[in-house]
Design a protein around this motif. Structure first.
Motif, mmCIF file in Angstrom:
data_model
loop_
_atom_site.group_PDB
_atom_site.id
_atom_site.type_symbol
_atom_site.label_atom_id
_atom_site.label_comp_id
_atom_site.label_asym_id
_atom_site.label_seq_id
_atom_site.Cartn_x
_atom_site.Cartn_y
_atom_site.Cartn_z
ATOM 1 N N ALA A 175 0.821 -1.218 0.000
ATOM 2 C CA ALA A 175 0.000 0.000 0.000
ATOM 3 C C ALA A 175 0.849 1.259 0.000
ATOM 4 O O ALA A 175 0.413 2.320 -0.476
ATOM 5 C CB ALA A 175 -0.937 0.002 1.197
ATOM 6 N N GLN A 176 2.062 1.139 0.522
ATOM 7 C CA GLN A 176 2.972 2.283 0.557
ATOM 8 C C GLN A 176 3.835 2.373 -0.689
ATOM 9 O O GLN A 176 4.768 3.179 -0.758
ATOM 10 C CB GLN A 176 3.854 2.194 1.799
ATOM 11 C CG GLN A 176 3.074 2.359 3.111
ATOM 12 C CD GLN A 176 3.889 2.036 4.344
ATOM 13 O OE1 GLN A 176 4.998 1.505 4.237
ATOM 14 N NE2 GLN A 176 3.343 2.348 5.521
ATOM 15 N N GLY A 177 3.531 1.521 -1.692
ATOM 16 C CA GLY A 177 4.247 1.592 -2.965
ATOM 17 C C GLY A 177 5.420 0.648 -3.085
ATOM 18 O O GLY A 177 6.164 0.705 -4.072
ATOM 19 N N GLY A 178 5.637 -0.213 -2.106
ATOM 20 C CA GLY A 178 6.737 -1.162 -2.165
ATOM 21 C C GLY A 178 6.454 -2.288 -3.128
ATOM 22 O O GLY A 178 5.306 -2.573 -3.475
ATOM 23 N N SER A 179 7.495 -2.936 -3.593
ATOM 24 C CA SER A 179 7.358 -4.059 -4.519
ATOM 25 C C SER A 179 6.990 -5.323 -3.746
ATOM 26 O O SER A 179 7.084 -5.377 -2.512
ATOM 27 C CB SER A 179 8.667 -4.282 -5.265
ATOM 28 O OG SER A 179 9.679 -4.722 -4.356
ATOM 29 N N ALA A 180 6.610 -6.364 -4.484
ATOM 30 C CA ALA A 180 6.279 -7.646 -3.865
ATOM 31 C C ALA A 180 7.494 -8.218 -3.155
ATOM 32 O O ALA A 180 7.373 -8.814 -2.070
ATOM 33 C CB ALA A 180 5.766 -8.617 -4.928
ATOM 34 N N ALA A 181 8.678 -8.028 -3.752
ATOM 35 C CA ALA A 181 9.899 -8.540 -3.133
ATOM 36 C C ALA A 181 10.184 -7.803 -1.816
ATOM 37 O O ALA A 181 10.584 -8.421 -0.817
ATOM 38 C CB ALA A 181 11.081 -8.394 -4.084
ATOM 39 N N GLN A 182 10.006 -6.481 -1.828
ATOM 40 C CA GLN A 182 10.202 -5.703 -0.607
ATOM 41 C C GLN A 182 9.206 -6.127 0.471
ATOM 42 O O GLN A 182 9.551 -6.238 1.655
ATOM 43 C CB GLN A 182 10.047 -4.214 -0.914
ATOM 44 C CG GLN A 182 11.206 -3.610 -1.689
ATOM 45 C CD GLN A 182 10.930 -2.174 -2.086
ATOM 46 O OE1 GLN A 182 9.795 -1.831 -2.476
ATOM 47 N NE2 GLN A 182 11.944 -1.320 -1.986
ATOM 48 N N ALA A 183 7.980 -6.350 0.061
ATOM 49 C CA ALA A 183 6.957 -6.769 1.023
ATOM 50 C C ALA A 183 7.316 -8.110 1.646
ATOM 51 O O ALA A 183 7.164 -8.312 2.853
ATOM 52 C CB ALA A 183 5.601 -6.850 0.338
ATOM 53 N N GLU A 184 7.809 -9.014 0.811
ATOM 54 C CA GLU A 184 8.189 -10.336 1.301
ATOM 55 C C GLU A 184 9.341 -10.239 2.300
ATOM 56 O O GLU A 184 9.369 -10.937 3.319
ATOM 57 C CB GLU A 184 8.588 -11.227 0.119
ATOM 58 C CG GLU A 184 8.766 -12.691 0.469
ATOM 59 C CD GLU A 184 7.450 -13.384 0.783
ATOM 60 O OE1 GLU A 184 7.466 -14.360 1.568
ATOM 61 O OE2 GLU A 184 6.402 -12.931 0.281
ATOM 62 N N PHE A 185 10.293 -9.339 1.984
ATOM 63 C CA PHE A 185 11.468 -9.198 2.841
ATOM 64 C C PHE A 185 11.129 -8.476 4.148
ATOM 65 O O PHE A 185 11.566 -8.871 5.232
ATOM 66 C CB PHE A 185 12.566 -8.437 2.100
ATOM 67 C CG PHE A 185 13.727 -8.055 2.983
ATOM 68 C CD1 PHE A 185 14.626 -9.013 3.444
ATOM 69 C CD2 PHE A 185 13.909 -6.731 3.385
ATOM 70 C CE1 PHE A 185 15.680 -8.670 4.278
ATOM 71 C CE2 PHE A 185 14.961 -6.379 4.219
ATOM 72 C CZ PHE A 185 15.855 -7.351 4.664
ATOM 73 N N LEU A 186 10.359 -7.391 4.064
ATOM 74 C CA LEU A 186 10.121 -6.539 5.232
ATOM 75 C C LEU A 186 9.041 -7.076 6.171
ATOM 76 O O LEU A 186 9.049 -6.761 7.368
ATOM 77 C CB LEU A 186 9.725 -5.127 4.778
ATOM 78 C CG LEU A 186 10.848 -4.270 4.178
ATOM 79 C CD1 LEU A 186 10.280 -2.951 3.673
ATOM 80 C CD2 LEU A 186 11.935 -4.011 5.216
ATOM 81 N N ALA A 187 8.130 -7.859 5.656
ATOM 82 C CA ALA A 187 6.992 -8.284 6.473
ATOM 83 C C ALA A 187 7.391 -8.931 7.795
ATOM 84 O O ALA A 187 6.825 -8.576 8.848
ATOM 85 C CB ALA A 187 6.092 -9.223 5.667
ATOM 86 N N PRO A 188 8.359 -9.863 7.827
ATOM 87 C CA PRO A 188 8.714 -10.458 9.124
ATOM 88 C C PRO A 188 9.276 -9.443 10.116
ATOM 89 O O PRO A 188 9.142 -9.617 11.328
ATOM 90 C CB PRO A 188 9.774 -11.508 8.752
ATOM 91 C CG PRO A 188 9.572 -11.779 7.307
ATOM 92 C CD PRO A 188 9.105 -10.487 6.718
ATOM 93 N N HIS A 189 9.920 -8.386 9.593
ATOM 94 C CA HIS A 189 10.488 -7.368 10.473
ATOM 95 C C HIS A 189 9.415 -6.421 11.014
ATOM 96 O O HIS A 189 9.559 -5.866 12.105
ATOM 97 C CB HIS A 189 11.549 -6.558 9.730
ATOM 98 C CG HIS A 189 12.707 -7.387 9.249
ATOM 99 N ND1 HIS A 189 13.757 -7.741 10.062
ATOM 100 C CD2 HIS A 189 12.953 -7.950 8.044
ATOM 101 C CE1 HIS A 189 14.612 -8.483 9.380
ATOM 102 N NE2 HIS A 189 14.150 -8.626 8.153
ATOM 103 N N LYS A 190 8.355 -6.221 10.241
ATOM 104 C CA LYS A 190 7.312 -5.278 10.633
ATOM 105 C C LYS A 190 6.185 -5.938 11.418
ATOM 106 O O LYS A 190 5.413 -5.260 12.086
ATOM 107 C CB LYS A 190 6.725 -4.612 9.368
ATOM 108 C CG LYS A 190 7.715 -3.726 8.633
ATOM 109 C CD LYS A 190 7.136 -3.228 7.315
ATOM 110 C CE LYS A 190 6.048 -2.202 7.493
ATOM 111 N NZ LYS A 190 6.527 -0.910 7.987
ATOM 112 N N ALA A 191 6.107 -7.257 11.353
ATOM 113 C CA ALA A 191 5.024 -7.961 12.045
ATOM 114 C C ALA A 191 5.253 -7.970 13.555
ATOM 115 O O ALA A 191 6.386 -7.936 14.035
ATOM 116 C CB ALA A 191 4.914 -9.390 11.521
ATOM 117 N N SER A 192 4.164 -7.996 14.292
ATOM 118 C CA SER A 192 4.209 -8.131 15.755
ATOM 119 C C SER A 192 3.275 -9.264 16.142
ATOM 120 O O SER A 192 2.164 -9.361 15.606
ATOM 121 C CB SER A 192 3.761 -6.842 16.437
ATOM 122 O OG SER A 192 4.720 -5.822 16.266
ATOM 123 N N PRO A 193 3.700 -10.114 17.086
ATOM 124 C CA PRO A 193 2.881 -11.289 17.406
ATOM 125 C C PRO A 193 1.569 -10.961 18.081
ATOM 126 O O PRO A 193 0.607 -11.724 17.987
ATOM 127 C CB PRO A 193 3.792 -12.098 18.330
ATOM 128 C CG PRO A 193 4.731 -11.103 18.923
ATOM 129 C CD PRO A 193 4.952 -10.083 17.843
#
Length: 538
Positions: A438-456
């Motif tokens: 939604a912020q304009g990132g690519s699918a690859a960026q989303a795949e890479f960043l998601a684990p870092h941005k997620a909170s349990p």
């Protein structure tokens, strides 16, 4: 803890529980797990409990000796069994017409006499009629104490800063670090400074050494013994030692064995607060605590704020293995509350044996820490949100404030509520990926960043809303945490009112000090020997 109820709770602790799902499936969850008393709201719906778990926890309290122990405390029984003392800080805020007899003595008369002396001194100081040895009004008060003789009045004075109406400025000296007392007295004028030494024994090392340093400061300024007697007051049970120090007997306010240091704010230890607030507001502080006492004594378990907080704490420590608790006041004025509750909770319940001296098999008090919001959000909240550690949190927010920056307070409240919401719901990998895209990132960026941005998520918290941070509600809040600690001590079957663990370090420091000052020789372990040698080499 061994009981059929606890066995059931231990089994329930192993079952998975998802707070997001619990809220989605029960639209009434927030209402179901909210309790109110004295205008204070406790929302405990964001805790790792179901209705079944909660009923078992209430049953745990119902089957415990809580009712009898609570009655014994309020009656002044000697429930501090290792020191053969009553635990009667509640007597200090009891109604003036309530009979209070202990060992044949009328405590109401003693309390009234002490308070009359306090109030008279407060009036003299605030009306600028108390003059120093050079005939000038007192402008500053140096309060010398440590532990409960310092933390209580210091925390409360900070909390109630907007209510300060005294021309006398209060300064606190506690730590034996010489920088503390040196910095306190440096800008002051001895001729316009009153000194209060707060020590039950009048022998506590930190307090005694700081008092000696301040007395020497007076003498170095040209003051004589008569000036010392005029400028020094004490609250102590050792009148002889205070008199030998140079304090006139008429300047000594009592301390009683039936009041523990960390519960002593309501006694003469509260003098700095009485001075700054004035007598009427100090009485409001006592009234808030007294009303919380009544609530704790009379309210059903399921509506009883101290009992609710205590049961949740026991659930996390003994059921889910949590070892810490964050105390997060969203109020600048309450920034010292975590330090105060540290002593209240950890010194009371940090025990490894029960009331009979038998070794405990269960953990007791958590490590308490925290700071005023929103400061912590830029520091340790990272750990709260994304660490594998589970740290239950208490958020505390006054609804009304003394300042006029309404937008600031709305933003502060928004952060408070958002933090508890974020801890509860977290952010899934899928949500994190969608956010990047939604912020304009690519699918690859989303795949890479998601684990870092997620909170349990699934991180538990309580939220306490106070109508305002007034003397009344501060008194109620402090009493709430006092009684929470008491309930947990009962459930763990420990003595919450002694603190023998602090003695060993004090005892060992004496021979080390003697060696450091070349007054004696002594053999120590190799590490201590090495540290002493390095220190003496400069």
């Amino acid at each position: 803890m061994s009981s059929a109820v606890w066995s059931e709770l231990a089994a329930l602790a192993k079952a998975p529980l998802n707070l997001r799902q619990e809220f989605a499936e029960d639209p009434q969850r927030a209402q179901r797990f909210t309790a109110k008393a004295l205008g204070i709201t406790l929302d405990y719906s964001k805790n790792l409990i179901t209705q079944g778990i909660w009923q078992q926890l209430l049953q745990l309290a119902a089957q415990s000796p809580l009712q009898a122990k609570r009655a014994a405390m309020f009656a002044g029984d000697k429930i501090n069994n290792t020191e053969d003392r009553s635990v009667w800080h509640v007597a200090l805020r009891a109604p003036a017409d309530q009979p209070l007899q202990l060992d044949g003595e009328d405590l109401q008369a003693q309390i009234a006499a002490c308070r009359a002396q306090m109030y008279a001194l407060v009036e003299q100081l605030n009306s600028r009629r108390y003059l120093g040895y050079r005939g000038e009004p007192i402008t500053d008060l140096v309060w010398i104490g440590i532990g409960g003789s310092l933390l209580g009045p210091q925390m409360a004075l900070e909390a109630l800063t907007p209510y300060n109406q005294s021309p006398v400025k209060v300064h606190f000296a506690g730590n034996i670090d010489g920088a503390v007392v040196s910095d306190v007295v440096k800008p002051l004028n001895p001729a316009t400074t009153l000194v209060f030494v707060a020590s039950k024994s009048f022998g506590t090392e930190e307090t005694k050494q700081n008092a000696l340093a301040v007395r020497q400061w007076f003498l170095d300024s040209g003051a004589d013994k008569a000036a010392i007697a005029q400028h020094f007051w004490a609250t102590s049970s050792n009148i002889k030692a205070a008199a030998e120090f140079g304090i006139d007997a008429s300047h000594i306010l009592p301390m009683w064995d039936w009041v523990g240091g960390r519960y002593s704010l309501w006694s003469a230890i509260g003098f700095p607060l009485c001075l700054t607030l004035g007598v009427a507001q100090f009485e409001n502080l006592l009234a808030g605590a007294r009303d919380m006492d009544t609530h704790f004594r009379d309210a059903p378990l399921e509506q009883n704020l101290p009992v609710i907080l205590a049961l949740l704490g026991v659930w996390y420590i003994n059921g889910l293995g949590c070892q810490a608790q964050a105390l997060l006041p969203y109020s600048h004025y309450l920034r010292l509350l975590p330090s105060y509750v540290q002593q209240l909770d950890m010194e009371s319940n940090g025990k490894s044996v029960d009331v009979n001296g038998a070794a405990l098999t269960d953990a007791t008090a958590p490590v308490i820490w925290g700071d005023a919001g929103t400061n912590g959000q830029h520091a340790y909240h990272q750990l709260l949100h994304q660490s594998a550690l589970a740290v239950p949190a208490d958020f505390i927010l006054p609804v009304k404030v003394s300042h006029h920056l309404a937008d600031h307070h709305h933003r502060l409240a928004a952060h408070c509520f958002a933090q508890s919401q974020a801890l509860m719901q977290g952010k899934t990998i899928a949500e994190a990926k969608a956010e990047v895209l939604a912020q304009g990132g690519s699918a690859a960026q989303a795949e890479f960043l998601a684990p870092h941005k997620a909170s349990p998520g699934n991180k538990p918290s309580n939220t306490l809303l106070l109508p305002e941070l007034s003397p009344y509600y501060l008194g109620a809040l402090i009493a709430l945490y006092e009684h929470k600690v008491f309930v947990q001590g009962v459930l763990w079957n420990i003595n919450s009112f002694d603190q023998w663990g602090v003695e060993l370090g004090k005892q060992l420091s004496t021979p080390i000090y003697q060696v450091l000052s070349d007054a004696a020789s002594h053999a120590f372990d190799s590490s201590t020997e090495q540290l002493i040698s390095q220190f003496k080499q400069g």
